[in-house]
Design an enzyme around this catalytic site. Structure first.
Site, PDB file in Angstrom:
ATOM      1  N   SER A 138      12.920  34.369  58.323  1.00 17.69           N
ATOM      2  CA  SER A 138      14.368  34.188  58.226  1.00 17.69           C
ATOM      3  C   SER A 138      15.039  34.642  59.524  1.00 17.69           C
ATOM      4  O   SER A 138      14.736  34.121  60.588  1.00 17.69           O
ATOM      5  CB  SER A 138      14.899  34.919  56.985  1.00 17.69           C
ATOM      6  N   ASP A 266      15.867  24.682  50.916  1.00 18.92           N
ATOM      7  CA  ASP A 266      16.297  26.058  51.194  1.00 18.92           C
ATOM      8  C   ASP A 266      17.808  26.162  50.993  1.00 18.92           C
ATOM      9  O   ASP A 266      18.572  25.456  51.653  1.00 18.92           O
ATOM     10  CB  ASP A 266      15.924  26.404  52.643  1.00 18.92           C
ATOM     11  N   HIS A 294      14.010  29.527  49.995  1.00 22.12           N
ATOM     12  CA  HIS A 294      14.120  30.390  51.170  1.00 22.12           C
ATOM     13  C   HIS A 294      13.103  31.518  51.052  1.00 22.12           C
ATOM     14  O   HIS A 294      13.229  32.411  50.209  1.00 22.12           O
ATOM     15  CB  HIS A 294      15.540  30.969  51.281  1.00 22.12           C
TER      16      HIS A 294
END
Length: 321
Positions: A138, A266, A294
């Protein structure tokens, strides 16, 4: 992972994000027994690095965590499980303020923090003899890619290959997505519940650092970044930060093998914002499966597991050593 499909009992990007983070199995044996080191940063501040394994000749995996993550995050434990079972050494450097103790300097961390990634990987290289690969998750994935972009040919002195998982490579698109509807109600509020208290503790350390009332009034990441993240790290505001911090415009500059993995469902990273093959250089491999959420990528029967993600990513990285 290009053909990855989540179990039928976990439909949709939100379920494939939330369930793995809370309930899916992430390690087969006992919890990792970390050895923690405190490193002094170039500016006199500190970070904490959690280690598994002592063999300086074994291959080393360095994992850069996501927003408000740590070595306890579900993905960090899943990669730890892989490293432990395959005889790799493993390190999770915590971004400043994420190891459970507030850092000292009038700064925190951000998505484009490639200078931080640089000195961490340089130090890893000086104290580890074996091959090194790095994974960023991320926020940490975007920062890792920004480092590889800025480092160019010199990146190969530190790492054999890098991988970014669910990285918001277009920060403006990701920021807009997380600031709307369900995302704002659930994910934004989750992040702000920890980020605001940390920011207020930073203000107590450094009175006058930013406008307290503006921070308390922030209801989304755009407003938070505008009063805290951007000015503390040398940006003119959120728009400047999100523009200069995004990895997507510079992917063609990468000169080491780089995997960029993003699920097309996502909730944080809109599929329309993902890089296309003509926007990256020959060193970059894009995996964009339809499923995964995600940093989810759950698999198996109830309650599911998250072992597929490290298995596939590490197979790719190991093949580029």
């Amino acid at each position: 992972m290009e053909d990855f499909r989540a179990p039928a009992w976990l439909p949709g990007g939100n379920a494939q994000t939330i369930w793995p983070a809370l309930f899916a199995r992430r390690h087969r044996g006992p919890l990792p027994s970390w050895r923690r080191e405190r490193w002094t940063a170039p500016d006199g501040d500190f970070i904490d690095v959690d280690w598994l394994g002592e063999d300086a000749d074994a291959p080393l995996l360095v994992l850069f965590h996501g927003l408000e993550g740590s070595s306890s995050s579900h993905y960090a434990l899943a990669f730890a499980d892989w490293a432990r079972s395959h005889g790799w050494r493993y390190a999770v450097p915590h971004f400043r303020g994420c190891s459970g103790e507030l850092n000292l300097a009038p700064r925190a961390y951000h998505s484009g923090d490639y200078e931080e990634v640089h000195w961490i990987l340089e130090r890893m290289r000086t104290q580890h003899r074996g091959d090194i690969v790095a994974v960023g998750v991320s926020l940490g994935g975007n920062a890792l890619l920004r480092w590889a972009e800025e480092a160019g040919e010199s990146a190969a002195r530190c790492v054999r290959a890098v991988a970014a998982v669910s990285a918001p490579v277009d920060l403006a698109a990701g920021g807009a997505a997380i600031g709307r509807g369900f995302n704002r109600l659930v994910y934004t509020n989750m992040f702000l519940r920890t980020m605001k208290p940390k920011a207020l503790a930073k203000l107590a350390q450094h009175p006058g650092l930013f406008d307290r009332e503006r921070l308390l009034a922030a209801r989304d990441l755009y407003a938070f970044d505008d009063v805290f993240t951007a000015p503390l790290h040398g940006f003119r505001g959120t728009d400047d930060y999100w523009s200069r911090g995004s990895a997507k415009p510079h992917l063609a500059r990468i000169r080491v093998p780089a995997l960029v993995l993003n699920a097309r469902n996502d909730p944080f990273v809109p599929a329309a914002s993902l890089p296309a093959s003509h926007e990256v250089g020959r060193h970059v491999t894009l995996w964009q499966p339809s499923h995964g959420g995600h940093v989810g990528f759950p698999a198996g029967g109830w309650p599911g597991h998250v072992h597929t993600l490290p298995e596939r990513v590490m197979e790719w990285l190991d093949g580029h050593r």
